[in-house]
Motif scaffolding. Structure first.
Motif, PDB file in Angstrom:
ATOM      1  N   UNK A 127       8.702   6.392  -6.610  1.00 62.12           N
ATOM      2  CA  UNK A 127       8.688   4.887  -6.473  1.00 62.12           C
ATOM      3  C   UNK A 127      10.182   4.354  -6.746  1.00 62.12           C
ATOM      4  N   UNK A 128      10.694   5.223  -7.697  1.00 64.95           N
ATOM      5  CA  UNK A 128      12.093   4.715  -8.042  1.00 64.95           C
ATOM      6  C   UNK A 128      13.014   4.915  -6.956  1.00 64.95           C
ATOM      7  N   UNK A 129      13.195   6.126  -6.242  1.00 64.79           N
ATOM      8  CA  UNK A 129      13.921   6.382  -5.367  1.00 64.79           C
ATOM      9  C   UNK A 129      13.792   5.393  -4.079  1.00 64.79           C
ATOM     10  N   UNK A 130      12.562   5.012  -3.653  1.00 66.54           N
ATOM     11  CA  UNK A 130      12.241   4.194  -2.562  1.00 66.54           C
ATOM     12  C   UNK A 130      12.762   2.891  -2.790  1.00 66.54           C
ATOM     13  N   UNK A 151       0.825  -1.232  -0.086  1.00 71.07           N
ATOM     14  CA  UNK A 151      -0.058   0.016   0.009  1.00 71.07           C
ATOM     15  C   UNK A 151       0.660   1.259   0.092  1.00 71.07           C
ATOM     16  N   UNK A 152       2.155   1.039   0.313  1.00 73.04           N
ATOM     17  CA  UNK A 152       2.968   2.280   0.281  1.00 73.04           C
ATOM     18  C   UNK A 152       3.269   2.916  -1.065  1.00 73.04           C
ATOM     19  N   UNK A 153       2.907   1.838  -2.077  1.00 72.12           N
ATOM     20  CA  UNK A 153       2.982   2.341  -3.634  1.00 72.12           C
ATOM     21  C   UNK A 153       1.717   3.230  -3.943  1.00 72.12           C
ATOM     22  N   UNK A 154       0.775   3.453  -3.347  1.00 69.97           N
ATOM     23  CA  UNK A 154      -0.328   4.296  -3.730  1.00 69.97           C
ATOM     24  C   UNK A 154      -0.494   5.637  -3.067  1.00 69.97           C
ATOM     25  N   UNK A 155      -0.968   6.300  -3.604  1.00 67.10           N
ATOM     26  CA  UNK A 155      -1.511   7.578  -3.185  1.00 67.10           C
ATOM     27  C   UNK A 155      -2.602   7.556  -2.205  1.00 67.10           C
ATOM     28  N   UNK A 156      -3.302   8.530  -1.640  1.00 59.57           N
ATOM     29  CA  UNK A 156      -4.432   8.577  -0.848  1.00 59.57           C
ATOM     30  C   UNK A 156      -5.787   7.997  -1.692  1.00 59.57           C
ATOM     31  N   UNK A 157      -5.762   8.582  -3.093  1.00 59.01           N
ATOM     32  CA  UNK A 157      -6.848   8.411  -3.926  1.00 59.01           C
ATOM     33  C   UNK A 157      -6.985   6.868  -4.419  1.00 59.01           C
ATOM     34  N   UNK A 174       3.866  -5.017  -6.050  1.00 61.88           N
ATOM     35  CA  UNK A 174       5.369  -4.549  -5.878  1.00 61.88           C
ATOM     36  C   UNK A 174       5.760  -4.503  -7.282  1.00 61.88           C
ATOM     37  N   UNK A 175       5.674  -5.654  -7.882  1.00 62.40           N
ATOM     38  CA  UNK A 175       6.390  -5.892  -9.370  1.00 62.40           C
ATOM     39  C   UNK A 175       5.783  -4.737 -10.412  1.00 62.40           C
ATOM     40  N   UNK A 176       4.471  -4.284 -10.500  1.00 61.26           N
ATOM     41  CA  UNK A 176       4.050  -3.187 -11.105  1.00 61.26           C
ATOM     42  C   UNK A 176       4.409  -2.028 -10.802  1.00 61.26           C
ATOM     43  N   UNK A 177       4.554  -1.619  -9.241  1.00 61.08           N
ATOM     44  CA  UNK A 177       5.059  -0.609  -9.005  1.00 61.08           C
ATOM     45  C   UNK A 177       6.548  -0.331  -9.470  1.00 61.08           C
ATOM     46  N   UNK A 178       7.401  -1.316  -9.292  1.00 61.31           N
ATOM     47  CA  UNK A 178       8.856  -1.431  -9.906  1.00 61.31           C
ATOM     48  C   UNK A 178       8.914  -1.191 -11.472  1.00 61.31           C
ATOM     49  N   UNK A 179       7.926  -1.748 -12.116  1.00 61.49           N
ATOM     50  CA  UNK A 179       7.947  -1.676 -13.760  1.00 61.49           C
ATOM     51  C   UNK A 179       7.499  -0.074 -13.914  1.00 61.49           C
ATOM     52  N   UNK A 180       6.521   0.573 -13.137  1.00 61.51           N
ATOM     53  CA  UNK A 180       6.276   1.970 -13.209  1.00 61.51           C
ATOM     54  C   UNK A 180       7.295   2.716 -13.019  1.00 61.51           C
ATOM     55  N   UNK A 181       8.289   2.386 -12.095  1.00 58.98           N
ATOM     56  CA  UNK A 181       9.364   3.235 -11.491  1.00 58.98           C
ATOM     57  C   UNK A 181      10.499   3.014 -12.407  1.00 58.98           C
ATOM     58  N   UNK A 182      10.378   2.189 -13.421  1.00 58.06           N
ATOM     59  CA  UNK A 182      11.525   2.025 -14.381  1.00 58.06           C
ATOM     60  C   UNK A 182      12.510   1.079 -13.844  1.00 58.06           C
ATOM     61  N   UNK A 183      12.262   0.167 -12.719  1.00 59.37           N
ATOM     62  CA  UNK A 183      13.375  -1.058 -12.577  1.00 59.37           C
ATOM     63  C   UNK A 183      12.668  -2.410 -12.784  1.00 59.37           C
ATOM     64  N   UNK A 218       9.272   2.175   9.423  1.00 56.64           N
ATOM     65  CA  UNK A 218       9.487   3.301   8.047  1.00 56.64           C
ATOM     66  C   UNK A 218       7.993   3.196   7.494  1.00 56.64           C
ATOM     67  N   UNK A 219       7.395   2.300   7.347  1.00 60.41           N
ATOM     68  CA  UNK A 219       6.203   2.321   6.685  1.00 60.41           C
ATOM     69  C   UNK A 219       4.930   2.507   7.669  1.00 60.41           C
ATOM     70  N   UNK A 220       5.201   2.206   8.855  1.00 60.57           N
ATOM     71  CA  UNK A 220       4.073   2.693   9.732  1.00 60.57           C
ATOM     72  C   UNK A 220       3.956   4.377   9.812  1.00 60.57           C
ATOM     73  N   UNK A 221       5.093   4.870   9.619  1.00 62.45           N
ATOM     74  CA  UNK A 221       5.144   6.374   9.364  1.00 62.45           C
ATOM     75  C   UNK A 221       4.477   6.901   8.095  1.00 62.45           C
ATOM     76  N   UNK A 222       4.765   6.014   7.149  1.00 61.77           N
ATOM     77  CA  UNK A 222       4.092   6.352   5.716  1.00 61.77           C
ATOM     78  C   UNK A 222       2.543   6.385   5.827  1.00 61.77           C
ATOM     79  N   UNK A 223       1.981   5.325   6.611  1.00 60.94           N
ATOM     80  CA  UNK A 223       0.822   5.218   6.714  1.00 60.94           C
ATOM     81  C   UNK A 223       0.053   5.981   7.893  1.00 60.94           C
TER      82      UNK A 223
END
Length: 294
Positions: free
Chosen positions: A222-225, A207-213, A248-257, A289-294
């Protein structure tokens, strides 16, 4: 224009209005109540969409040792895709399923089958409705079978439990666990008889790959993270049963990784053998880290 990762609601609507031949797969599911996905589909889905059930269509039979959602047999999955009307080179758009994880699982499977023209509807059904587009209800209409034929996989591939076990010793790849931080650390084992995570894994909560909407965050973010998590190493993606790992695989593809490997059996397969090592607690870039993001 080609769509290989994401498509917006307005772009999809324009394609449909232009009579574009698009196969839409509604991938809504509920791990706790598997009947909820089909029920939600019947209440309201994108025009012409067909439902893809995680347990029956996007996974193969379970044996008790191969995880909750093993990969489907390629031939059987090809038959199912043809039955949905899929033709060679036809665009497939997927949406829905727990933070777009069901949609990402279908996206990954289609690429695993060698089908390049597949994209996830960014923001899912909510984005479609928010854009002012209509839904339809009821069951899917009958369709003529398509002429889809599987080809060579367009994903890096998969790894087995044996591969992951060997990687603990070699450290050649970084395992990223898509489960939530509480399950990763071992605080919450509600879904599994054994709590914790694979030694050396880091938590990348899907869920860290998604914005609030509900849309995917910008590629640069995404790439930086992901790069910070991987430290230049290749990725092995896992989760509870090989579903949210695909997000996560899709997010990495979006990120160019590109090039991440997926461990399909994931945690539910890993713990089926008590000889496989398990650890608890947070790892770097894990729980806090991810508790902070949520």
């Amino acid at each position: 224009m080609t769509y290989r990762t994401l498509i917006s609601a307005d772009d999809l609507k324009a394609l449909l209005d232009a009579q574009g031949k698009v196969l839409i797969l509604d991938c809504e599911f509920d791990l706790a109540q598997p009947d909820n996905g089909p029920a939600a589909y019947r209440v309201g889905h994108l025009p012409g969409a067909r439902h893809a059930h995680l347990d029956h269509d996007l996974a193969g039979p379970t044996t008790g040792t191969n995880g909750r959602h093993p990969l489907p047999d390629r031939a059987a999955f090809a038959d199912w895709l043809r039955a949905q009307g899929l033709g060679k080179g036809q665009l497939v758009v997927t949406y829905g399923g727990m933070g777009q994880s069901g949609a990402a699982r279908a996206w990954w499977l289609l690429r695993w089958m060698g089908h390049a023209d597949v994209a996830v509807l960014d923001g899912g059904r909510d984005a479609w409705v928010a854009a002012g587009h209509e839904l339809e209800s009821g069951e899917a209409d009958d369709v003529a079978p398509g002429d889809f034929e599987p080809g060579l996989p367009l994903v890096a591939g998969t790894v087995s439990a044996k591969d992951v076990l060997a990687n603990i010793e070699t450290g050649e790849a970084q395992v990223l666990d898509a489960r939530d931080p509480a399950r990763f650390s071992g605080e919450n084992a509600a879904m599994d008889p054994v709590a914790g995570h694979i030694p050396g894994a880091k938590c990348r909560f899907f869920r860290a790959n998604l914005a609030e909407d509900g849309t995917f965050r910008p590629a640069a973010e995404l790439r930086a993270e992901f790069e910070a998590l991987l430290g230049g190493e290749p990725a092995i993606l896992q989760c509870g049963s090989g579903v949210t790992a695909c997000q996560n695989a899709l997010a990495m593809e979006i990120a160019g990784i590109p090039g991440a490997f997926v461990y399909p059996g994931s945690w539910s397969e890993w713990i089926a053998d008590p000889s496989r090592p398990v650890v608890t607690g947070s790892e770097p870039w894990g729980e806090d880290e991810f508790r902070h993001k949520l």
